[in-house]
Design a protein around this motif. Sequence first.
Motif, mmCIF file in Angstrom:
data_model
loop_
_atom_site.group_PDB
_atom_site.id
_atom_site.type_symbol
_atom_site.label_atom_id
_atom_site.label_comp_id
_atom_site.label_asym_id
_atom_site.label_seq_id
_atom_site.Cartn_x
_atom_site.Cartn_y
_atom_site.Cartn_z
ATOM 1 N N SER A 87 6.843 -9.240 -0.239
ATOM 2 C CA SER A 87 8.056 -9.475 0.560
ATOM 3 C C SER A 87 9.315 -8.917 -0.096
ATOM 4 O O SER A 87 10.387 -8.969 0.512
ATOM 5 C CB SER A 87 8.259 -10.978 0.813
ATOM 6 O OG SER A 87 8.806 -11.627 -0.330
ATOM 7 N N GLU A 95 0.029 -19.747 4.833
ATOM 8 C CA GLU A 95 0.618 -18.435 4.579
ATOM 9 C C GLU A 95 0.786 -17.657 5.888
ATOM 10 O O GLU A 95 0.240 -18.036 6.926
ATOM 11 C CB GLU A 95 -0.263 -17.670 3.577
ATOM 12 C CG GLU A 95 -0.276 -18.370 2.214
ATOM 13 C CD GLU A 95 -1.107 -17.673 1.146
ATOM 14 O OE1 GLU A 95 -1.887 -16.750 1.468
ATOM 15 O OE2 GLU A 95 -0.968 -18.066 -0.022
ATOM 16 N N HIS A 103 5.641 -9.250 -5.594
ATOM 17 C CA HIS A 103 5.366 -9.810 -4.261
ATOM 18 C C HIS A 103 5.694 -8.833 -3.139
ATOM 19 O O HIS A 103 6.717 -8.134 -3.169
ATOM 20 C CB HIS A 103 6.157 -11.115 -4.053
ATOM 21 C CG HIS A 103 5.661 -11.910 -2.898
ATOM 22 N ND1 HIS A 103 6.372 -12.050 -1.730
ATOM 23 C CD2 HIS A 103 4.493 -12.579 -2.722
ATOM 24 C CE1 HIS A 103 5.656 -12.792 -0.886
ATOM 25 N NE2 HIS A 103 4.527 -13.126 -1.464
ATOM 26 N N ASP A 137 3.174 -13.314 2.452
ATOM 27 C CA ASP A 137 4.315 -14.219 2.284
ATOM 28 C C ASP A 137 3.955 -15.587 2.857
ATOM 29 O O ASP A 137 2.932 -15.756 3.536
ATOM 30 C CB ASP A 137 5.565 -13.662 2.984
ATOM 31 C CG ASP A 137 6.842 -14.212 2.359
ATOM 32 O OD1 ASP A 137 6.756 -14.999 1.384
ATOM 33 O OD2 ASP A 137 7.945 -13.849 2.839
ATOM 34 N N GLY A 161 3.846 -18.886 -1.419
ATOM 35 C CA GLY A 161 4.280 -17.508 -1.603
ATOM 36 C C GLY A 161 3.797 -16.901 -2.907
ATOM 37 O O GLY A 161 4.276 -15.861 -3.330
ATOM 38 N N TYR A 162 2.801 -17.567 -3.529
ATOM 39 C CA TYR A 162 2.310 -17.083 -4.828
ATOM 40 C C TYR A 162 1.241 -16.001 -4.698
ATOM 41 O O TYR A 162 0.884 -15.372 -5.678
ATOM 42 C CB TYR A 162 1.776 -18.250 -5.679
ATOM 43 C CG TYR A 162 0.931 -19.234 -4.910
ATOM 44 C CD1 TYR A 162 -0.363 -18.909 -4.514
ATOM 45 C CD2 TYR A 162 1.445 -20.478 -4.552
ATOM 46 C CE1 TYR A 162 -1.119 -19.800 -3.776
ATOM 47 C CE2 TYR A 162 0.688 -21.377 -3.814
ATOM 48 C CZ TYR A 162 -0.602 -21.031 -3.424
ATOM 49 O OH TYR A 162 -1.342 -21.908 -2.686
ATOM 50 N N ASN A 163 0.724 -15.787 -3.461
ATOM 51 C CA ASN A 163 -0.223 -14.687 -3.224
ATOM 52 C C ASN A 163 0.584 -13.391 -3.096
ATOM 53 O O ASN A 163 1.448 -13.279 -2.211
ATOM 54 C CB ASN A 163 -0.996 -14.980 -1.934
ATOM 55 C CG ASN A 163 -2.008 -13.901 -1.579
ATOM 56 O OD1 ASN A 163 -1.929 -12.774 -2.074
ATOM 57 N ND2 ASN A 163 -2.934 -14.233 -0.724
ATOM 58 N N GLU A 164 0.314 -12.414 -3.969
ATOM 59 C CA GLU A 164 1.205 -11.246 -4.003
ATOM 60 C C GLU A 164 1.157 -10.401 -2.735
ATOM 61 O O GLU A 164 2.073 -9.627 -2.482
ATOM 62 C CB GLU A 164 0.955 -10.377 -5.250
ATOM 63 C CG GLU A 164 -0.358 -9.635 -5.291
ATOM 64 C CD GLU A 164 -1.481 -10.414 -5.982
ATOM 65 O OE1 GLU A 164 -1.445 -11.668 -5.974
ATOM 66 O OE2 GLU A 164 -2.395 -9.759 -6.507
ATOM 67 N N HIS A 211 7.208 -16.845 -6.097
ATOM 68 C CA HIS A 211 6.633 -15.506 -5.951
ATOM 69 C C HIS A 211 6.367 -14.818 -7.289
ATOM 70 O O HIS A 211 7.192 -14.909 -8.212
ATOM 71 C CB HIS A 211 7.604 -14.604 -5.175
ATOM 72 C CG HIS A 211 7.946 -15.070 -3.796
ATOM 73 N ND1 HIS A 211 7.003 -15.366 -2.848
ATOM 74 C CD2 HIS A 211 9.157 -15.265 -3.195
ATOM 75 C CE1 HIS A 211 7.613 -15.720 -1.720
ATOM 76 N NE2 HIS A 211 8.908 -15.680 -1.904
#
Length: 210
Positions: A61, A127, A59, A120, A114-117, A55
């Motif tokens: 989440s 995703e 992020h 999640d 989970g790298y898309n801000e 993340h």
Amino acid sequence: MWIAPRTDDMLIVVDLQYDFLPGGSLAVAGGDQIIGPINQMASKFTHVVMTQDWHPQDHISFASNHDNAEPFQIMQLPYGPQVLWPDHCVWDTRGAQFSRDVDIPHCEMIIRKGYNEVVDSYSGFQEADRRSKTGLEGYLRERNFKRLFIAGLATDFCVNWTALDARTAGFETFVVEDLTRAIDTNGSLATAWSDMTMAGVRRISSEDIS
Ligand code: VGL
Ligand code: ZN
């Protein structure tokens, strides 16, 4: 039940990262106990991939990125309900690294997720918006894998969502229960097992694998 690993099986090892282990920011109780046995099981499989929760610091989440929010609270987001977490697995921090006790040298691919801000991703396949794919399904199909075995952390989140998406993608799917550990917030572990069972995920023990 005896299951002999085949060359068209894939073992998926989920999120054996410091932040999910005792001492980490989102520690899963007993998470450290499964690493040695997972190494042993992995040595029986020709093919292994690992997932890595990954993340950015901002992020969506993370409870810390919302006003008046606490970890483990549920927040409604555009793609659905989201549990808010303590900051964890921030890329390029030690907490995001795999434990050095993980010893699976033949692991052939690492899928980060989970790298898309703003979305999640518990699942290794897609995703939480149910739209953005990671590429794992294409990899497994293109290489003709038939059965998937899943172990790691946490049973009720990343293992659960990965197993459900594996079934949706049509793979025969086994979760090795004794080689998982759960977070178990708001009854999430019981819900996860009832959802996985309904989806036809097979619940096995590491002793079933010869
Ligand atoms: C996970 C919560 C948040 C997991 C990842 O690996 O199960 N759980 N991010
Ligand atoms: Zn996460």
